[in-house]
Motif scaffolding. Sequence first.
Motif, PDB file in Angstrom:
ATOM      1  N   LEU A  97       0.851  -1.189   0.000  1.00 40.79           N
ATOM      2  CA  LEU A  97       0.000   0.000   0.000  1.00 40.79           C
ATOM      3  C   LEU A  97       0.885   1.236   0.000  1.00 40.79           C
ATOM      4  CD1 LEU A  97      -2.660  -1.080   2.663  1.00 40.79           C
ATOM      5  CD2 LEU A  97      -2.951  -0.998   0.182  1.00 40.79           C
ATOM      6  N   VAL A  98       1.176   1.740  -1.183  1.00 39.67           N
ATOM      7  CA  VAL A  98       1.951   2.971  -1.323  1.00 39.67           C
ATOM      8  C   VAL A  98       1.249   3.852  -2.365  1.00 39.67           C
ATOM      9  CG1 VAL A  98       4.151   1.908  -0.674  1.00 39.67           C
ATOM     10  CG2 VAL A  98       3.451   1.926  -3.073  1.00 39.67           C
TER      11      VAL A  98
ATOM     12  N   VAL B  35      -1.206   0.205  -7.926  1.00 36.82           N
ATOM     13  CA  VAL B  35      -2.329   0.100  -8.860  1.00 36.82           C
ATOM     14  C   VAL B  35      -3.165  -1.114  -8.459  1.00 36.82           C
ATOM     15  CG1 VAL B  35      -1.063   1.187 -10.735  1.00 36.82           C
ATOM     16  CG2 VAL B  35      -1.036  -1.314 -10.523  1.00 36.82           C
ATOM     17  N   ASN B  36      -4.433  -1.077  -8.782  1.00 37.86           N
ATOM     18  CA  ASN B  36      -5.317  -2.187  -8.458  1.00 37.86           C
ATOM     19  C   ASN B  36      -4.929  -3.448  -9.236  1.00 37.86           C
ATOM     20  OD1 ASN B  36      -6.739  -0.609  -6.698  1.00 37.86           O
ATOM     21  ND2 ASN B  36      -8.474  -0.255  -8.066  1.00 37.86           N
TER      22      ASN B  36
ATOM     23  N   HIS C 198      -5.731  -3.991 -12.986  1.00 45.06           N
ATOM     24  CA  HIS C 198      -5.166  -3.071 -13.978  1.00 45.06           C
ATOM     25  C   HIS C 198      -4.894  -3.841 -15.283  1.00 45.06           C
ATOM     26  CE1 HIS C 198      -2.431  -0.218 -15.892  1.00 45.06           C
ATOM     27  NE2 HIS C 198      -2.829   0.697 -15.009  1.00 45.06           N
ATOM     28  N   PRO C 199      -5.346  -3.339 -16.421  1.00 44.47           N
ATOM     29  CA  PRO C 199      -5.204  -4.075 -17.691  1.00 44.47           C
ATOM     30  C   PRO C 199      -3.770  -4.475 -18.023  1.00 44.47           C
ATOM     31  CG  PRO C 199      -6.698  -2.215 -17.959  1.00 44.47           C
ATOM     32  CD  PRO C 199      -6.099  -2.082 -16.587  1.00 44.47           C
ATOM     33  N   SER C 200      -2.810  -3.618 -17.702  1.00 47.33           N
ATOM     34  CA  SER C 200      -1.411  -3.930 -18.036  1.00 47.33           C
ATOM     35  C   SER C 200      -0.926  -5.186 -17.320  1.00 47.33           C
ATOM     36  CB  SER C 200      -0.512  -2.750 -17.685  1.00 47.33           C
ATOM     37  OG  SER C 200      -0.835  -1.619 -18.455  1.00 47.33           O
ATOM     38  N   LEU C 201      -1.373  -5.380 -16.090  1.00 56.90           N
ATOM     39  CA  LEU C 201      -0.975  -6.571 -15.339  1.00 56.90           C
ATOM     40  C   LEU C 201      -1.479  -7.841 -16.019  1.00 56.90           C
ATOM     41  CD1 LEU C 201      -1.701  -5.399 -11.681  1.00 56.90           C
ATOM     42  CD2 LEU C 201       0.529  -6.127 -12.542  1.00 56.90           C
ATOM     43  N   LEU C 202      -2.727  -7.805 -16.443  1.00 54.20           N
ATOM     44  CA  LEU C 202      -3.329  -8.985 -17.055  1.00 54.20           C
ATOM     45  C   LEU C 202      -2.673  -9.334 -18.378  1.00 54.20           C
ATOM     46  CD1 LEU C 202      -7.085  -8.146 -16.349  1.00 54.20           C
ATOM     47  CD2 LEU C 202      -5.551  -9.592 -15.003  1.00 54.20           C
TER      48      LEU C 202
ATOM     49  N   VAL D 132       3.729  -1.882  -8.384  1.00 53.00           N
ATOM     50  CA  VAL D 132       3.327  -2.089  -6.992  1.00 53.00           C
ATOM     51  C   VAL D 132       1.807  -2.210  -7.027  1.00 53.00           C
ATOM     52  CG1 VAL D 132       3.347  -1.222  -4.632  1.00 53.00           C
ATOM     53  CG2 VAL D 132       5.277  -0.746  -6.146  1.00 53.00           C
ATOM     54  N   ILE D 133       1.269  -3.271  -6.417  1.00 50.09           N
ATOM     55  CA  ILE D 133      -0.145  -3.581  -6.598  1.00 50.09           C
ATOM     56  C   ILE D 133      -0.876  -3.666  -5.258  1.00 50.09           C
ATOM     57  CG2 ILE D 133       0.254  -4.777  -8.776  1.00 50.09           C
ATOM     58  CD1 ILE D 133       0.059  -7.429  -7.277  1.00 50.09           C
ATOM     59  N   LYS D 134      -2.200  -3.502  -5.332  1.00 54.14           N
ATOM     60  CA  LYS D 134      -3.037  -3.596  -4.133  1.00 54.14           C
ATOM     61  C   LYS D 134      -4.388  -4.183  -4.505  1.00 54.14           C
ATOM     62  CE  LYS D 134      -4.813   1.126  -4.631  1.00 54.14           C
ATOM     63  NZ  LYS D 134      -4.909   2.480  -4.004  1.00 54.14           N
ATOM     64  N   ILE D 135      -5.063  -4.718  -3.494  1.00 54.35           N
ATOM     65  CA  ILE D 135      -6.416  -5.227  -3.665  1.00 54.35           C
ATOM     66  C   ILE D 135      -7.396  -4.117  -3.278  1.00 54.35           C
ATOM     67  CG2 ILE D 135      -8.096  -6.954  -2.893  1.00 54.35           C
ATOM     68  CD1 ILE D 135      -5.677  -8.730  -2.130  1.00 54.35           C
TER      69      ILE D 135
END
Length: 286
Positions: free
Chosen positions: A220-221, A225-226, A229-233, A260-263
């Motif tokens: 959590l910073v 990004v959630n 996020h389309p780029s992650l997928l 860096v990701i978050k739910i």
Amino acid sequence: MNLKYITITGLDNENLAIFSQYNEGQLLHYNEPDLGIFIAESPKVIFRALDAGYEPISLLVEGKTLEGKETSELMKKLRALTTDTSDELPVYIGEMKLLSRITGFNLTRGVLCAMRRRALPDVKELCKDMRRIAVLENVVNPTNVGAIFRSAAALNIDAVLLTSGCSDPLYRRAARVSMGTVFQIPWTYIPSDKGNPGDWTAAGMNLLKELGFKTAAMALVDRSVNINHPSLLEEPKLAIIFGTEGDGLMEETLNSSDYVIKIPMSHGVDSLNVAASSAVIFWQLA
């Protein structure tokens, strides 16, 4: 393989010391300089260890469980391991009143099995053809390690890498909580900085990038990004990094990660336990 059944009336037999007197760390170094041993507990976990090719050394069994279906099937499997009739596996049998003096025996479903460790694969060898891997940074709680492995196996993660500060996946509690999936999903340790064993980022991140992985660190910073996020997928190869309970990931890890990701959360809750969050993230990204 012949099973040699031995009834015991006490725990002072030197052959029982690995079950009753040695802790996990001592078992890990039991045969140094050769590989150590570990204790698998419950028929289901032992079955999965045997299916993965781990070699049994001896068993400690509550007498009454020998009559049960699970334990009977386990003994049948052990007898079928080799056709060499000279192979003999000791099976020590005792009453629950005696065996309950061993810490945690009441959680074992009546069966413990001592097994030989195997050499772990090299990270490059393990991950060269994989798409989704999990990296655990100093996750010290064996319950969390076991739960993460179970989620990883169930939700299409190809392998798990651990830093040197993590709890060992073959520790009894970790293997039990994983329901034996620590023997099903490939894993190994990621290299650390030789001068600073607690820091894996310099060597480890370069290795992951060399293997073609983009890295996604869970934190959590401000720049998080959630996980939808389309780029992650769209990433063809992704290494998802989880930090230790409480402190989270090291600053060096966050600074070196591609994402860096978050739910996304609701009701004012800011985070989940690392094991619970791993299941959510694996479902979304794997």
